[in-house]
Enzyme design. Sequence first.
Site, PDB file in Angstrom:
ATOM      1  N   GLU A 112       4.837  39.856 -11.279  1.00  0.00           N
ATOM      2  CA  GLU A 112       3.443  39.571 -11.617  1.00  0.00           C
ATOM      3  C   GLU A 112       2.756  40.870 -12.036  1.00  0.00           C
ATOM      4  O   GLU A 112       2.794  41.867 -11.314  1.00  0.00           O
ATOM      5  CB  GLU A 112       2.752  38.979 -10.384  1.00  0.00           C
ATOM      6  CG  GLU A 112       1.328  38.525 -10.628  1.00  0.00           C
ATOM      7  CD  GLU A 112       0.736  37.891  -9.379  1.00  0.00           C
ATOM      8  OE1 GLU A 112       0.029  38.614  -8.633  1.00  0.00           O
ATOM      9  OE2 GLU A 112       0.986  36.698  -9.135  1.00  0.00           O
ATOM     10  N   ARG A 163       0.813  -1.209   0.000  1.00  0.00           N
ATOM     11  CA  ARG A 163       0.000   0.000   0.000  1.00  0.00           C
ATOM     12  C   ARG A 163       0.848   1.262   0.000  1.00  0.00           C
ATOM     13  O   ARG A 163       0.558   2.222  -0.729  1.00  0.00           O
ATOM     14  CB  ARG A 163      -0.950  -0.012   1.197  1.00  0.00           C
ATOM     15  CG  ARG A 163      -1.840   1.232   1.319  1.00  0.00           C
ATOM     16  CD  ARG A 163      -2.464   1.696   0.025  1.00  0.00           C
ATOM     17  NE  ARG A 163      -3.146   0.632  -0.706  1.00  0.00           N
ATOM     18  CZ  ARG A 163      -3.493   0.704  -1.982  1.00  0.00           C
ATOM     19  NH1 ARG A 163      -3.182   1.779  -2.690  1.00  0.00           N
ATOM     20  NH2 ARG A 163      -4.115  -0.292  -2.560  1.00  0.00           N
ATOM     21  N   LYS A 212       4.974  40.131  -6.305  1.00  0.00           N
ATOM     22  CA  LYS A 212       3.526  40.188  -6.485  1.00  0.00           C
ATOM     23  C   LYS A 212       3.014  41.496  -5.906  1.00  0.00           C
ATOM     24  O   LYS A 212       3.771  42.293  -5.350  1.00  0.00           O
ATOM     25  CB  LYS A 212       2.865  38.995  -5.797  1.00  0.00           C
ATOM     26  CG  LYS A 212       3.355  37.640  -6.286  1.00  0.00           C
ATOM     27  CD  LYS A 212       2.584  36.517  -5.593  1.00  0.00           C
ATOM     28  CE  LYS A 212       3.067  35.164  -6.060  1.00  0.00           C
ATOM     29  NZ  LYS A 212       2.300  34.047  -5.438  1.00  0.00           N
ATOM     30  N   LYS A 263       2.709  25.194  -5.204  1.00  0.00           N
ATOM     31  CA  LYS A 263       1.514  24.852  -4.415  1.00  0.00           C
ATOM     32  C   LYS A 263       1.441  23.328  -4.306  1.00  0.00           C
ATOM     33  O   LYS A 263       0.594  22.674  -4.918  1.00  0.00           O
ATOM     34  CB  LYS A 263       0.264  25.430  -5.073  1.00  0.00           C
ATOM     35  CG  LYS A 263       0.273  26.963  -5.133  1.00  0.00           C
ATOM     36  CD  LYS A 263      -0.883  27.500  -5.964  1.00  0.00           C
ATOM     37  CE  LYS A 263      -0.809  29.021  -6.072  1.00  0.00           C
ATOM     38  NZ  LYS A 263      -1.858  29.559  -6.975  1.00  0.00           N
ATOM     39  N   ASP A 313      -1.212  38.048 -15.002  1.00  0.00           N
ATOM     40  CA  ASP A 313      -2.135  37.476 -14.028  1.00  0.00           C
ATOM     41  C   ASP A 313      -3.536  38.071 -14.174  1.00  0.00           C
ATOM     42  O   ASP A 313      -3.694  39.285 -14.284  1.00  0.00           O
ATOM     43  CB  ASP A 313      -1.597  37.748 -12.612  1.00  0.00           C
ATOM     44  CG  ASP A 313      -2.379  37.016 -11.548  1.00  0.00           C
ATOM     45  OD1 ASP A 313      -2.694  35.830 -11.744  1.00  0.00           O
ATOM     46  OD2 ASP A 313      -2.670  37.628 -10.506  1.00  0.00           O
TER      47      ASP A 313
END
Length: 236
Positions: A197, A103, A169, A137, A218
Site C-alpha cells: 500500500e 424466510r 500497509k 471487509k 491509497d
Amino acid sequence: MRRDLLPPVADIRTMVGLALAEDLTPFGDLTSTLIDPSLMATAEFNAREAGVVAGCLCVEETFAALDSSLSVEWNMTDGDRIETGDVIGVAKGPFATLLTAERTALNFMSALSGIASNAAKWVDLADGRVIVWDTRKTTPGYRSMQKAAVRAGGAANHRGNLSDWLMLKDNHLIGTTITDAVAEAKRRWPGRTIHVEADRREQMFEAMNAGADIILLDNFTPAELPSLVADAAQWA
C-alpha cells in the site's frame, strides 16, 4: 450453475445450520405446526427490481436441511441478470415446511443478490477499462458466500484471507522499509503475492523497485491518479 460463481458447499451448510437453529430453537416453527402436513404448495421467487442473482445454492441447502421433499426449479441462477417481475425459480413441497424455510432462504438470496447487483453496477461503470476487486471487509462467517456473490456480479476477488498473500500497509512498515519488507516477504514466503500500500508517490516507486507484485494507491485524489498510473507505466 457455474461452479466458479459458487461458494464452498461446506460453508453454506454451516451457515444454513446456524440460521435455521437461530430461527427454530427451541421448539421449531410453532405457527406452521397448525397447518395440515398433507397440504402441498408452490411458490415463486420473483424479482422486485432489476439486478443480478446470487445465493441459489443457499436456497437449495436450506430446503435440504429442513425437508428433503422440498424442491426448487430455477429459471435463472447465480450470475444471471434479472428484470423486475422475472420469475427466478419455482419451489414446491409441503406447505408447512415451505413456509418455515421461506424466510431463511430469502434472507440468503436477498442479501447475496444485493451484493451481486451492487458489484455489477461498478463493473458496468468500469466498462472493461479496469477490473473491479472486492475486499475482505465481509460479515464474519459469510466471507466465501459474499465473495462468491461478488463474482456473480462480474467483479473479482481480492485475497480471501490473511493466508492468501502478503499485504504491507503502513502499520506493517513500522521499524522497517518497503524494500526490506518486500525482500523478507520473498525470502519467507516464495511464490506468494506481495501487495504494498502506497500513499505517497515515492512509496509507489520504492515498491516497484523492490519487486512488489501489486501496489495499492491509497488516499490519493481522483485527479492525482492518472499521472501516477502514467508514471508507473513509464517505469515498467
